[in-house]
Write a protein that holds these residues in place. Structure first.
Motif, short mmCIF file in Angstrom:
data_model
loop_
_atom_site.label_atom_id
_atom_site.label_comp_id
_atom_site.label_asym_id
_atom_site.label_seq_id
_atom_site.Cartn_x
_atom_site.Cartn_y
_atom_site.Cartn_z
N GLY A 145 0.80 -1.11 -0.05
CA GLY A 145 -0.07 0.07 0.04
C GLY A 145 0.81 1.27 0.02
O GLY A 145 2.05 1.04 -0.22
N SER A 146 0.24 2.50 0.42
CA SER A 146 1.01 3.62 0.41
C SER A 146 1.33 4.33 1.58
O SER A 146 1.93 5.47 1.77
CB SER A 146 0.24 4.70 -0.42
N LYS A 147 1.15 3.39 2.73
CA LYS A 147 1.36 4.07 3.98
C LYS A 147 2.86 4.49 4.39
O LYS A 147 3.24 5.36 4.96
CB LYS A 147 1.02 3.17 5.22
N ALA A 148 3.75 3.51 3.85
CA ALA A 148 5.26 3.82 3.95
C ALA A 148 5.67 5.36 3.38
O ALA A 148 6.28 6.19 4.17
CB ALA A 148 5.88 2.63 3.40
N ILE A 149 5.28 5.06 2.06
CA ILE A 149 5.66 6.56 1.38
C ILE A 149 4.75 7.73 1.85
O ILE A 149 5.32 8.98 1.82
CB ILE A 149 5.32 6.44 -0.14
N ASP A 150 3.55 7.56 2.37
CA ASP A 150 2.86 8.54 2.80
C ASP A 150 3.43 9.13 4.19
O ASP A 150 3.67 10.20 4.48
CB ASP A 150 1.32 8.24 3.33
N GLY A 151 3.86 8.22 4.94
CA GLY A 151 4.68 8.57 6.14
C GLY A 151 5.97 9.24 5.98
O GLY A 151 6.32 10.17 6.70
N VAL A 152 6.76 8.73 4.79
CA VAL A 152 8.01 9.68 4.70
C VAL A 152 7.46 10.87 4.03
O VAL A 152 8.18 11.94 4.64
CB VAL A 152 8.75 8.98 3.43
N ASP A 153 6.57 11.22 3.45
CA ASP A 153 6.18 12.50 2.94
C ASP A 153 5.58 13.27 3.97
O ASP A 153 6.02 14.61 4.19
CB ASP A 153 5.19 12.39 1.83
N PHE A 154 4.70 12.61 5.00
CA PHE A 154 4.46 13.43 6.04
C PHE A 154 5.82 13.89 7.01
O PHE A 154 5.75 14.99 7.16
CB PHE A 154 3.46 12.47 7.09
#
Length: 115
Positions: free
Chosen positions: A15-24
């Motif tokens: 999913g996208s949680k890892a990249i979303d977390g990095v962006d956050f």
């Protein structure tokens, strides 16, 4: 400003949680917050050098190298997750931390955001 601890718990390409977390995490420092990151569970796979992301998806390991440039530091990796998954992380950017240390990190943060 607030002390924010960004917790990563998902594997890098689930999913996208890892990249979303990095962006956050990177965006939060733009607002003057003090941001650190904790990698637990399957998220320790994000630090593996030899990654094979799905076609059309950027390699997250390369993006993690930029965290220090955005003043997202320090980064912590769970010792128990590394042991359980038999992952060996070789990075000057990360501090391996045990469970009591994780509890202390959680208590020190003003906000904890989990991805």
């Amino acid at each position: 400003m607030a002390r924010i601890l960004v917790r990563f718990t998902q594997s890098p390409y689930q999913g996208s949680k890892a990249i979303d977390g990095v962006d956050f995490a990177m965006a939060a420092t733009n607002y003057g917050h003090q941001v650190s990151a904790l990698f637990e569970g399957n998220a320790v796979w994000m630090w593996q050098d030899d990654q094979h992301p799905p076609e059309g998806v950027k390699n997250l390991r390369k993006k993690l190298n930029a965290l220090a440039l955005f003043e997202v530091e320090p980064c912590y990796i769970s010792r128990s997750a590394m042991s359980r998954l038999q992952v060996d992380i070789q990075s000057d950017q990360c501090v391996v931390i045990d469970s009591p240390g994780i509890v202390a990190l959680l208590k020190q943060a003003d906000h904890v955001v989990t991805f």
